[in-house]
Design a protein around this motif. Structure first.
Motif: not given
Length: 122
Positions: A2-3, A6, A51, A54, A60, A70, A116-117, A119-121
């Motif tokens: 995922l990173n 991104f 993505l 991932a 998550r 996501g 996406l940001a 979701y990632l954070m």
């Protein structure tokens, strides 16, 4: 993974911002060099593929309520890719300016990147 997706999409966003600035400086009659636009598109598609891969992993964001972010980001970015392809086809077909479609592409891509940001954070 995922990173990585991104990071790749961040590069695509930065290239897209550079393309937008070049387009706006030159006016509607100014054409962005096609290799630069092609690189932007290929990097964006690569990030979208990462993505999607991932998202096949463990879920998550269940505790924060962001579990579907996501999938939403992937959908927005896929529609942005289609709008980008439509822009390419319009420019190649009749040489028309695709200003509205470029705006739709940018809106979808930025929206997908922001989701996406988040979701990632989370």
């Amino acid at each position: 993974m995922l990173n990585t997706a991104f990071a790749i999409l961040t590069v695509a966003v930065l290239l897209g911002a550079a393309i937008a600035l070049q387009y706006l400086r030159g006016g509607a009659s100014h054409s962005v060099p096609w290799p630069f636009a092609a690189l932007h598109g290929l990097i964006g598609i690569g990030g979208l593929c990462c993505l999607v891969l991932a998202l096949r992993g463990p879920p998550r964001g269940l505790e924060q309520g962001t579990a579907s972010f996501g999938i939403i980001a992937a959908a927005l970015l896929a529609f942005a890719a289609l709008a980008g392809l439509g822009t390419l086809l319009m420019r190649r077909g009749k040489g028309q300016s695709a200003g509205t479609l470029i705006g739709v592409h940018a809106t979808l891509a930025i929206g997908g990147f922001v989701v996406l940001a988040a979701y990632l954070m989370a």
